[in-house]
Structure formats: C-alpha cells, structure tokens
Design a protein around this motif. Structure first.
Motif, short mmCIF file in Angstrom:
data_model
loop_
_atom_site.label_atom_id
_atom_site.label_comp_id
_atom_site.label_asym_id
_atom_site.label_seq_id
_atom_site.Cartn_x
_atom_site.Cartn_y
_atom_site.Cartn_z
N GLN A 41 0.81 -1.21 0.00
CA GLN A 41 0.00 0.00 0.00
C GLN A 41 0.84 1.27 0.00
N ALA A 42 2.15 1.11 0.20
CA ALA A 42 3.00 2.29 0.29
C ALA A 42 4.37 1.97 -0.29
N THR A 43 5.15 3.01 -0.51
CA THR A 43 6.52 2.87 -0.98
C THR A 43 7.46 3.47 0.06
N LEU A 44 8.48 2.72 0.46
CA LEU A 44 9.48 3.22 1.39
C LEU A 44 10.65 3.73 0.56
N ARG A 45 10.75 5.03 0.46
CA ARG A 45 11.80 5.65 -0.36
C ARG A 45 13.03 5.86 0.50
N THR A 46 14.06 5.09 0.22
CA THR A 46 15.25 5.05 1.08
C THR A 46 16.47 5.55 0.32
N ALA A 47 17.13 6.55 0.86
CA ALA A 47 18.36 7.07 0.26
C ALA A 47 19.55 6.24 0.75
N VAL A 48 20.38 5.78 -0.17
CA VAL A 48 21.54 4.95 0.16
C VAL A 48 22.77 5.48 -0.57
N HIS A 49 23.92 5.04 -0.09
CA HIS A 49 25.19 5.45 -0.70
C HIS A 49 25.30 4.96 -2.14
N TYR A 50 24.81 3.75 -2.41
CA TYR A 50 24.96 3.16 -3.74
C TYR A 50 23.69 2.42 -4.10
N VAL A 51 23.08 2.80 -5.21
CA VAL A 51 21.89 2.13 -5.70
C VAL A 51 22.32 1.01 -6.64
N VAL A 52 22.00 -0.20 -6.27
CA VAL A 52 22.39 -1.36 -7.08
C VAL A 52 21.63 -1.33 -8.40
N PRO A 53 22.32 -1.41 -9.53
CA PRO A 53 21.64 -1.40 -10.83
C PRO A 53 20.70 -2.60 -10.97
N PRO A 54 19.59 -2.44 -11.68
CA PRO A 54 18.67 -3.56 -11.90
C PRO A 54 19.39 -4.72 -12.58
N PHE A 55 19.01 -5.92 -12.21
CA PHE A 55 19.61 -7.10 -12.82
C PHE A 55 19.12 -7.22 -14.26
N VAL A 56 20.04 -7.50 -15.16
CA VAL A 56 19.73 -7.67 -16.58
C VAL A 56 19.84 -9.15 -16.92
N GLY A 57 18.81 -9.68 -17.51
CA GLY A 57 18.82 -11.09 -17.88
C GLY A 57 20.02 -11.44 -18.73
N GLY A 58 20.69 -12.55 -18.40
CA GLY A 58 21.86 -13.00 -19.13
C GLY A 58 23.16 -12.48 -18.55
N PRO A 243 13.48 10.82 9.84
CA PRO A 243 12.92 12.05 10.40
C PRO A 243 12.19 11.75 11.71
N ALA A 244 12.38 12.60 12.69
CA ALA A 244 11.80 12.37 14.01
C ALA A 244 10.28 12.28 13.97
N SER A 245 9.67 12.84 12.94
CA SER A 245 8.21 12.82 12.83
C SER A 245 7.65 11.45 12.43
N GLN A 246 8.52 10.55 11.95
CA GLN A 246 8.06 9.24 11.48
C GLN A 246 8.14 8.22 12.61
N ALA A 247 7.22 8.32 13.54
CA ALA A 247 7.26 7.49 14.75
C ALA A 247 7.15 6.00 14.42
N GLU A 248 6.28 5.63 13.51
CA GLU A 248 6.09 4.21 13.18
C GLU A 248 7.35 3.62 12.57
N THR A 249 7.96 4.34 11.65
CA THR A 249 9.18 3.85 11.01
C THR A 249 10.30 3.71 12.03
N ILE A 250 10.44 4.67 12.94
CA ILE A 250 11.48 4.62 13.97
C ILE A 250 11.28 3.41 14.87
N ALA A 251 10.05 3.20 15.33
CA ALA A 251 9.78 2.07 16.21
C ALA A 251 10.02 0.74 15.50
N THR A 252 9.60 0.67 14.25
CA THR A 252 9.78 -0.58 13.48
C THR A 252 11.25 -0.86 13.26
N ALA A 253 12.03 0.16 12.92
CA ALA A 253 13.46 -0.02 12.69
C ALA A 253 14.16 -0.47 13.97
N LYS A 254 13.81 0.12 15.09
CA LYS A 254 14.41 -0.28 16.37
C LYS A 254 14.09 -1.74 16.70
#
Length: 291
Positions: A41-58, A243-254
């Motif tokens: 129902q939602a998308t978790l948009r996560t910023a990371v140091h390196y975005v792994v390229p999509p796997f290409v068949g073959g 972000p401190a405002s995201q209480a559910e995400t913080i609790a879930t991550a912990k």
C-alpha cells in the motif's frame, strides 16, 4: 575441487533460480520477519550510498559490496511497503568529501526530498542531521586490504603508486587515491575486484574488513593472506536516519535491529554473502564456461 565449490553445474543452477531478481539481493538469507505483501500500500523511499543497478537477464550474478539494499528491504517488508532506493548525492562528514572519511564529528548531509529516510555509514563521532533519529544497525565497516602472501607492501603508505582494486558499491572508491596516492581500479562488484587481484591485475584489493576476514578463512584464499589492518579511527557504522516525525518507522526499525541482534542475523548474512562472492570469483577464474 574444494568442498565449497563442488557440483558446479548444480550449484550454478540453484544460484540462477535463487538470484534471478537482482544482484542486490543475491542469495541472502532473511531473518524471520513479516513477508512483503503482494500488493503493498506504500513505498518506502530510502536514500543509500549506492543504488544497485537492476539485474539484466543474461548478465553474471554479482553480489554487491554494500548490504544497504538488503537491510532497507527488510525494513520495507516490516512496514508492508515496496522499497525504492535513491542515491545520496551529497554526503560529507567532518568536511570530508567521501562517506568513508573518518576524521571529525558532525555531518553535513540531508535526506533527499524524494526520500523518506536514509541508510548511511556514519564515522565515529558523526551526528545525524537535525530533527532526525539514528538507529544503529550494528553493521560496522572498516577498510582492509588483502594482497598476495609474498607482497612487499607492509603499510597503507606503501600503496602510493601501486594499483588497488575496489568496487563501486563500496565506501572506499576515491579515498585511497586521495589519502595514499594509490592508483585505483574500480570494478562493478567485489567479485570482479577480487578476481583482478587473483589474476595479477592489481597489487591489493580493499573492501570492508568484515567481508575480507571471512573470505580469508577459505582455503582458496591462502595465497592472498597478506593484509593491511584497518587504519585507526576508520570505523563507520551503518544506521537508519529517520525524520523524528516518522514514529512508526522509527519504532519498526528499532524492533528490527533488536531482532537482528537476537538472531545474529548480520553475521549469518555476511557469511552467506562471502560464500556467494567466493563462488562468483571461482566460476570466472576456474570454470568460466560452467553455467
């Protein structure tokens, strides 16, 4: 043929079946956790140091250097969300231009506007941006070098002018040239960097010590057991920055991090990743036509 790499054809078939989604999630065991829904129902948009390229068949299956995507995926699963990763384009600690820079405290990065949170390797003493909460995953990274056992290189300073292989998904690309004057050769993944080391393409390979220490336990790597230990103050800890405002995400991550500790998940994940990386090197070096 060693026990680890026996039954090449069968193992390759199993890996192809298991790793068809993406190199970022190659054969990683997951802890007991809520399964990702078929229609999130939602998308978790996560910023990371390196975005792994999509796997290409073959293409060749390649295990990425960083565990970021796997850990971010685990959090997304717990939140019943679809993971979407985006790069952190500006990341500075203590005035350094690379996320691996260990010196200094404080930080000067922000979570990109298009992301809900970030997953960042933070050097000791660094602090997260204002109005955010850092949840330490307890995954610690330190740069380590491995070389042929008969190498004359005994210190990091002796890498000056020497060829050093790194992977683009790691934290150390750019830092070795800047700090030691090394000649860097950047490869797509750890397996490619380590293969270059084995075939004489570089004098040393530099990756996270947690990965290399496990790799050197394998008998196939006995001839490459010369090492340069992590420099002092080079420790970085991977943390969710929310972000401190995201209480559910913080609790879930912990809660998720506590679960990982109880299950010794990160240690098991590292061992499985090392087996995959070693197998990828083996296939390319010894039996390139084995599919």
């Amino acid at each position: 043929m060693t026990p680890l790499f026996s039954s090449c054809l069968a193992s390759s078939a199993r890996r192809a079946a298991a790793c068809g989604l993406a190199a970022a999630l190659a054969c990683a065991a997951a802890p007991a956790q809520a399964a990702a829904p078929t229609s999130p129902q939602a998308t978790l948009r996560t910023a990371v140091h390196y975005v792994v390229p999509p796997f290409v068949g073959g293409a060749k299956v390649r295990t990425p250097e960083a565990v970021d995507t796997q850990l971010a995926q685990a959090l997304a699963d717990q939140l019943h969300a679809r993971l979407q990763t985006t790069p952190i384009s500006i990341l500075k600690f203590g005035g350094g231009a690379q996320p691996a820079t260990p010196e200094g405290a404080g930080s000067s990065f922000t979570i990109p506007a298009q992301a809900d949170l970030a997953l960042v390797s933070m050097p000791d003493g660094a602090t997260p941006p204002a109005s955010t909460v850092a949840i330490d995953t307890k995954y610690v990274s330190r740069p380590m070098a491995i070389m042929r056992s008969d190498t004359a290189i005994k210190s990091w300073e002796q890498l000056k002018g020497r060829t050093v292989c790194v992977s683009e998904g790691g934290l150390y690309a750019g830092t070795l040239a800047a700090q030691y004057g090394a000649v860097e050769k950047i490869y797509k993944a750890p397996a490619d960097s380590l293969l270059a080391l084995r075939t004489g393409g570089c004098d040393a390979a530099v990756h996270d010590d947690v990965m290399l220490k496990e790799l050197l336990k394998l008998p196939e790597w006995k001839k490459f057991s010369a090492t340069l230990a992590p420099p002092a103050n080079a420790k970085s800890s991977l943390a969710f920055i929310v972000p401190a405002s995201q209480a559910e995400t913080i609790a879930t991550a912990k809660d998720l991090v506590k679960q990982w500790r109880r299950q010794d998940y990160l240690n098991a994940l590292n061992k499985k990743r090392v087996q995959d990386i070693a197998f990828e090197v083996y296939l390319d070096q010894v039996i390139p036509d084995c599919h």
